[in-house]
Enzyme design. Sequence first.
Site, PDB file in Angstrom:
ATOM      1  N   ASP A   1      12.489 -41.917 -31.103  1.00 18.67           N
ATOM      2  CA  ASP A   1      13.252 -42.468 -30.455  1.00 18.67           C
ATOM      3  C   ASP A   1      14.526 -42.486 -30.470  1.00 18.67           C
ATOM      4  O   ASP A   1      15.387 -42.031 -31.752  1.00 18.67           O
ATOM      5  CB  ASP A   1      13.254 -43.988 -31.197  1.00 18.67           C
TER       6      ASP A   1
ATOM      7  N   ASP B   1      15.064 -44.804 -18.754  1.00 15.35           N
ATOM      8  CA  ASP B   1      14.453 -46.106 -17.515  1.00 15.35           C
ATOM      9  C   ASP B   1      15.455 -47.227 -17.611  1.00 15.35           C
ATOM     10  O   ASP B   1      16.416 -47.233 -19.233  1.00 15.35           O
ATOM     11  CB  ASP B   1      13.044 -46.914 -18.620  1.00 15.35           C
TER      12      ASP B   1
ATOM     13  N   TYR C   1      11.083 -36.115 -11.585  1.00 12.11           N
ATOM     14  CA  TYR C   1      11.044 -38.000 -10.887  1.00 12.11           C
ATOM     15  C   TYR C   1      12.413 -37.456  -9.858  1.00 12.11           C
ATOM     16  O   TYR C   1      12.019 -38.426  -9.508  1.00 12.11           O
ATOM     17  CB  TYR C   1      11.982 -39.144 -12.302  1.00 12.11           C
TER      18      TYR C   1
HETATM   19  N1  SAM Z   1      13.251 -36.988 -17.275  1.00 11.54           N
HETATM   20  C1  SAM Z   1      12.028 -37.007 -16.883  1.00 11.54           C
HETATM   21  C2  SAM Z   1      12.305 -36.754 -15.201  1.00 11.54           C
HETATM   22  O1  SAM Z   1      13.876 -37.129 -14.855  1.00 11.54           O
HETATM   23  O2  SAM Z   1      11.925 -35.912 -14.608  1.00 11.54           O
HETATM   24  C3  SAM Z   1      11.382 -37.622 -17.201  1.00 11.54           C
HETATM   25  C4  SAM Z   1      11.826 -39.739 -16.409  1.00 11.54           C
HETATM   26  S1  SAM Z   1      10.762 -41.389 -17.454  1.00 11.54           S
HETATM   27  C5  SAM Z   1      11.397 -42.134 -16.165  1.00 11.54           C
HETATM   28  C6  SAM Z   1      11.995 -41.649 -18.553  1.00 11.54           C
HETATM   29  C7  SAM Z   1      11.508 -40.852 -20.411  1.00 11.54           C
HETATM   30  O3  SAM Z   1      12.527 -41.277 -21.108  1.00 11.54           O
HETATM   31  C8  SAM Z   1      10.148 -40.941 -20.732  1.00 11.54           C
HETATM   32  O4  SAM Z   1       9.044 -40.176 -20.712  1.00 11.54           O
HETATM   33  C9  SAM Z   1       9.874 -41.984 -21.375  1.00 11.54           C
HETATM   34  O5  SAM Z   1       9.088 -42.048 -22.452  1.00 11.54           O
HETATM   35  C10 SAM Z   1      11.491 -41.599 -22.713  1.00 11.54           C
HETATM   36  N2  SAM Z   1      12.187 -42.361 -22.871  1.00 11.54           N
HETATM   37  C11 SAM Z   1      12.768 -43.859 -22.477  1.00 11.54           C
HETATM   38  N3  SAM Z   1      13.140 -44.517 -23.721  1.00 11.54           N
HETATM   39  C12 SAM Z   1      13.828 -43.423 -24.559  1.00 11.54           C
HETATM   40  C13 SAM Z   1      13.984 -43.286 -26.124  1.00 11.54           C
HETATM   41  N4  SAM Z   1      14.722 -44.499 -26.812  1.00 11.54           N
HETATM   42  N5  SAM Z   1      14.114 -42.252 -26.826  1.00 11.54           N
HETATM   43  C14 SAM Z   1      13.173 -41.480 -26.675  1.00 11.54           C
HETATM   44  N6  SAM Z   1      12.716 -41.445 -25.381  1.00 11.54           N
HETATM   45  C15 SAM Z   1      12.390 -41.818 -24.111  1.00 11.54           C
END
Ligand code: SAM
Length: 212
Positions: free
Chosen positions: A95, A117, A194
Amino acid sequence: MRLRKIKGADETVAASPYVIQRGALQHIDWKKLFGNDHPLHIEIGMGKGRFLMELAGRNPQINYVGIERYTSVLIKAIKKMEAAPLSNLFFMCMDAADLEQSFAAGDVARIYLNFSDPWPKERHARRRLTSVEYLKRYDAVLAPEGRIEFKTDNEALFDFSLESVKAADWRLLSCTRNLHQDPEMNHENIMTEYEEKFSAQGNPIYKMIACR
Ligand code: SAM
């Protein structure tokens, strides 16, 4: 993001030579790990890792670390690394709130945040990766000239992020509300998973670069 749990993902991540297995509350010796003193760039929330793998392939003189919270997502990046390994890239399953446990002051030259997110509910605003709370964590690990680069298709999250930059007294270095139509900022842009999906739906992509 809704996630399907993948059987065996935890075990694969725990055994992968491409994933840094963290000791408890221990800063990592990045120079020793990579075997050089190249600058370190990280991506937080890397998802399946396509952006970072393309970037690492283009820039062998930079070390990269991709951070992803979920093993069921990270496992996809591990499969890609197994097929085409890169010596300047490692992954971490953690995290981002725990960033300061693994990175010491000044360790990181650049932080990429791609399509983070949005956490739309106000009571979850502190969890947004561009909140003032997160900027404080980045401040604790960034090098003096370090910067963050943030892309999103979410206008509300982008506006919130601009406010955070101002509230934290950071400096906005560049900013666009339509990245793909901005020749300067779009130069050498690498699309994330994304980004490809949302821009194909006709959504503009927002991008900012900021430093302290
Ligand atoms: N960056 C990629 C893209 O643009 O295709 C993935 C975007 S996806 C919406 C967001 C990713 O961030 C997810 O895989 C989620 O598990 C990860 N994520 C969200 N909050 C996080 C955190 N606090 N620490 C690590 N990873 C996180």
